[in-house]
Design a protein around this motif. Structure first.
Motif, short mmCIF file in Angstrom:
data_model
loop_
_atom_site.label_atom_id
_atom_site.label_comp_id
_atom_site.label_asym_id
_atom_site.label_seq_id
_atom_site.Cartn_x
_atom_site.Cartn_y
_atom_site.Cartn_z
N GLU A 97 61.27 2.18 54.59
CA GLU A 97 59.93 2.37 53.84
C GLU A 97 58.70 2.06 55.09
OE1 GLU A 97 57.40 1.33 49.88
OE2 GLU A 97 59.54 0.55 50.41
N TYR A 98 58.04 2.97 55.39
CA TYR A 98 56.86 2.72 56.08
C TYR A 98 55.77 2.04 55.40
CZ TYR A 98 52.05 3.68 58.17
OH TYR A 98 50.97 3.62 58.74
N SER A 99 55.29 0.77 56.08
CA SER A 99 54.89 -0.41 55.70
C SER A 99 53.12 -0.14 55.60
CB SER A 99 54.81 -1.62 56.50
OG SER A 99 54.23 -1.44 57.89
N GLY A 100 52.78 0.73 56.49
CA GLY A 100 51.26 1.10 56.66
C GLY A 100 50.67 0.09 57.46
N ALA A 101 51.04 -1.06 57.72
CA ALA A 101 50.46 -2.11 58.50
C ALA A 101 50.39 -1.48 59.93
CB ALA A 101 51.06 -3.37 58.57
N SER A 102 49.26 -2.56 60.65
CA SER A 102 48.96 -1.98 61.96
C SER A 102 50.29 -2.15 62.83
CB SER A 102 48.03 -3.14 62.50
OG SER A 102 47.65 -2.85 63.84
N LEU A 103 51.03 -3.19 62.40
CA LEU A 103 52.15 -3.31 63.12
C LEU A 103 53.01 -4.58 62.67
CD1 LEU A 103 54.11 -2.17 65.31
CD2 LEU A 103 53.14 -4.14 67.00
N GLY A 104 54.34 -4.32 61.82
CA GLY A 104 54.84 -5.26 61.29
C GLY A 104 56.12 -5.97 62.04
N SER A 105 56.73 -5.47 62.80
CA SER A 105 57.86 -5.72 63.28
C SER A 105 58.15 -5.00 64.62
CB SER A 105 59.10 -5.74 62.58
OG SER A 105 59.35 -4.28 62.27
N LEU A 106 59.21 -5.58 65.76
CA LEU A 106 59.41 -4.63 66.81
C LEU A 106 60.04 -3.39 66.35
CD1 LEU A 106 60.87 -7.55 69.00
CD2 LEU A 106 58.70 -6.14 69.37
N THR A 107 60.87 -3.35 65.07
CA THR A 107 61.42 -2.12 64.74
C THR A 107 60.42 -1.03 64.61
OG1 THR A 107 63.43 -3.47 63.82
CG2 THR A 107 63.16 -1.07 63.06
N GLU A 108 59.55 -1.48 63.83
CA GLU A 108 58.30 -0.46 63.56
C GLU A 108 57.82 0.00 64.75
OE1 GLU A 108 55.38 -1.71 60.84
OE2 GLU A 108 56.50 -2.07 58.95
N PHE A 109 57.66 -1.06 65.78
CA PHE A 109 56.88 -0.35 66.98
C PHE A 109 57.86 0.42 67.67
CE2 PHE A 109 56.69 -1.36 71.63
CZ PHE A 109 55.26 -0.96 71.84
N PHE A 110 58.96 0.30 67.89
CA PHE A 110 59.86 1.18 68.68
C PHE A 110 60.38 2.49 68.05
CE2 PHE A 110 60.57 -2.70 71.20
CZ PHE A 110 60.33 -2.03 72.47
N LEU A 111 60.42 2.21 66.70
CA LEU A 111 61.48 3.50 65.74
C LEU A 111 60.53 3.76 64.50
CD1 LEU A 111 64.93 2.30 65.98
CD2 LEU A 111 63.92 4.17 67.32
N TYR A 165 53.15 5.14 64.62
CA TYR A 165 53.06 5.55 66.14
C TYR A 165 54.42 5.10 67.09
CZ TYR A 165 48.33 6.14 64.68
OH TYR A 165 47.44 6.70 63.91
N PRO A 166 55.55 5.59 66.94
CA PRO A 166 56.73 4.53 67.21
C PRO A 166 56.57 4.93 68.84
CG PRO A 166 57.41 6.89 66.09
CD PRO A 166 56.03 6.40 65.71
N ALA A 167 57.20 3.91 69.45
CA ALA A 167 57.02 4.01 71.30
C ALA A 167 58.03 4.83 71.69
CB ALA A 167 57.25 2.42 71.65
N ILE A 168 59.12 5.11 70.91
CA ILE A 168 60.23 6.03 71.43
C ILE A 168 59.44 7.50 71.36
CG2 ILE A 168 61.18 6.85 69.32
CD1 ILE A 168 63.89 6.36 70.78
N THR A 169 58.49 7.77 70.71
CA THR A 169 57.77 8.87 70.77
C THR A 169 56.61 8.85 71.62
OG1 THR A 169 58.35 9.75 68.66
CG2 THR A 169 56.47 10.78 69.46
N PHE A 170 55.91 7.81 71.38
CA PHE A 170 54.49 7.86 72.02
C PHE A 170 54.61 7.54 73.53
CE2 PHE A 170 52.77 8.99 68.05
CZ PHE A 170 51.37 9.22 68.11
N MET A 171 55.72 6.75 74.14
CA MET A 171 55.81 6.61 75.51
C MET A 171 55.82 7.91 76.29
SD MET A 171 54.93 3.43 76.04
CE MET A 171 55.27 3.54 77.68
N ALA A 172 56.52 8.97 75.56
CA ALA A 172 56.55 10.33 76.42
C ALA A 172 55.02 10.64 76.69
CB ALA A 172 57.23 11.21 75.66
N PHE A 173 54.24 10.28 75.68
CA PHE A 173 52.76 10.98 75.79
C PHE A 173 51.98 10.03 77.12
CE2 PHE A 173 53.04 11.69 71.26
CZ PHE A 173 53.49 12.97 71.21
N VAL A 174 52.13 8.69 76.87
CA VAL A 174 51.66 7.87 78.01
C VAL A 174 52.20 8.00 79.49
CG1 VAL A 174 51.59 5.18 78.66
CG2 VAL A 174 51.47 5.83 76.12
N PHE A 175 53.52 8.28 79.47
CA PHE A 175 54.20 8.64 80.70
C PHE A 175 53.59 9.94 81.35
CE2 PHE A 175 57.75 5.65 79.61
CZ PHE A 175 57.30 4.44 80.38
N ALA A 176 53.47 10.96 80.49
CA ALA A 176 52.99 12.36 80.90
C ALA A 176 51.63 12.05 81.20
CB ALA A 176 52.90 13.13 79.45
N GLY A 177 50.60 11.12 80.51
CA GLY A 177 49.26 11.03 81.03
C GLY A 177 49.26 10.07 82.37
#
Length: 420
Positions: free
Chosen positions: A175-189, A193-205
């Motif tokens: 369940e999506y918590s809606g918080a800025s960041l609640g755990s490492l699991t939220e951050f990565f997956l 804004y999961p890192a596993i998706t958004f790091m593709a944008f960062v590396f492209a930049g």
């Protein structure tokens, strides 16, 4: 930020460390950053906050900008990281160590700011805490050149969605918590804004920042690549979902059956599936692999990443080109982009105030236009009279202070070793 000053190191939230003084800012990059922020305004304030457009027009604009704005913002973050770590030639040795200290310091400050903004009560998924983590994840690849960074972004865009799907399938319902960041699991997956998706944008930049954006040939190649990625993303997703039957498979799977013979029932299931496709919060559902065929915002699929990067390249090239030819027209946008941390944080605080003072629905017509006009006026006046944005000045001062302290400690240790 003082006008015409060679201070790429003093950019806002997406600028993360110091650049060599000989480099001048590219106004078009700042203008693109402003468009990303205004896109977030549209998403955060909602369709009913438009005054100039009809409901259908506002809905179309909202659909276009949702997801793409945050992706553009993340890509520009990567571009700024490349600028601050050597631009076309990656920094090494002392220059890279100094940049690393500033990046880490800014990441910590931005992360804390993100947590604070999440606590003020604005009904918005705050991205800054995620950004802090993105900066840290990107640091180990700061030595890479453009080709290698494009390869990393491409591999992550293709493999990442499948890895995410597999891991989240094993985890079960989340369940999506809606918080800025609640755990490492939220951050990565599982976060917005999961890192596993958004790091593709960062590396492209970062790859984009390692290219020479001042040459026409490079810009034409980037524009063509952006168009190609956009066509591939929309065309590939459409082909899989419609001619190849992906939408029907998702609709039938949602019904919990193997077949649906009633055309009316099937069409109703299709409509419900399309609604689900446009209501994602960072990743797709895990009940069917066919979800990876969608390309709608915040789904984290290969198609979504491709179209977001493609459209970001088109926007950036267009902004750089226009800023060189009609600078007076782009001046307001570049002024906003030069203080994006101030503007992003300020608009969240303003939303929190509006929500707190409202006794009814706060999404009122002309609210969006009011936010945009007020932001442009503030940014232009501040740029003309003061220069650097207020929050950018604070962030830069903290990063520079930490850098000086680290340098002094290092020099002191070297002196003690020398005496020993």
């Amino acid at each position: 930020m003082a006008e015409n000053r060679s201070d790429d190191r003093r950019s806002p939230a997406t600028d993360t460390t110091a650049a060599p003084a000989r480099h001048h800012r590219i106004d078009g990059i700042d203008a693109a950053r402003a468009l990303a922020i205004f896109g977030m305004f549209v998403v955060h304030l909602g369709v009913t906050s438009f005054g100039l457009l009809s409901e259908d027009g506002a809905t179309a604009v909202h659909a276009l900008l949702r997801g793409n704005s945050s992706a553009l913002f993340a890509l520009l973050a990567g571009l700024s990281l490349a600028f601050m770590t050597g631009r076309t030639t990656p920094a090494t040795g002392d220059r890279l160590r100094q940049a690393t200290v500033r990046i880490v310091t800014r990441a910590v400050v931005i992360g804390v700011l993100g947590i604070f903004l999440d606590m003020v009560g604005a009904p918005v998924a705050v991205i800054l805490t995620y950004y802090a983590g993105f900066f840290l994840l990107a640091l180990p690849l700061a030595r890479l050149r453009a080709g290698a960074l494009w390869a990393v972004a491409g591999v992550l865009a293709v493999v990442g969605p499948f890895v995410s799907f597999t891991l989240r399938s094993a985890m079960g319902p989340v369940e999506y918590s809606g918080a800025s960041l609640g755990s490492l699991t939220e951050f990565f997956l599982t976060g917005y804004y999961p890192a596993i998706t958004f790091m593709a944008f960062v590396f492209a930049g970062m790859a984009l920042g390692r290219t020479d954006l001042t040459t026409t040939a490079v810009r034409l190649r980037l524009f063509a690549a952006g168009c190609g990625l956009t066509v591939f993303a929309y065309g590939g997703s459409w082909l899989l979902l419609y001619p190849l039957g992906g939408l029907d498979r998702l609709a039938i799977a949602a019904a919990g059956t193997e077949t649906v013979t009633d055309p009316a029932v099937l069409e109703s299931l299709r409509a419900a599936t399309r609604e689900d496709m446009y209501a994602m919060h960072g990743q797709v559902f895990t009940d069917s692999w066919w979800w990876l065929a969608v390309g709608t915002p915040h789904t984290g699929t290969t198609f979504e990443i491709a179209q977001a990067v493609g459209q970001a390249l088109i926007v950036i090239v267009a902004c750089v080109w226009l800023a060189e030819r009609v600078r007076w027209l782009m001046y307001p946008l570049s002024s906003v982009g030069r203080m994006s941390l101030t503007v992003y944080s300020g608009h969240l605080l303003a939303i929190a105030v509006v929500v707190g003072l409202s006794t009814r629905d706060w999404h009122t017509p002309w609210l969006l236009e009011g936010f945009v006009v007020a932001t442009v006026l503030f940014a232009v006046l501040w740029r003309v009279t003061v220069g650097r944005g207020p929050m950018e000045s604070c962030l830069g001062a903290i990063a520079e202070g930490v850098h000086v302290s680290v340098q002094e400690i290092r020099e002191s240790r070297e002196q003690r070793r020398g005496r020993g």
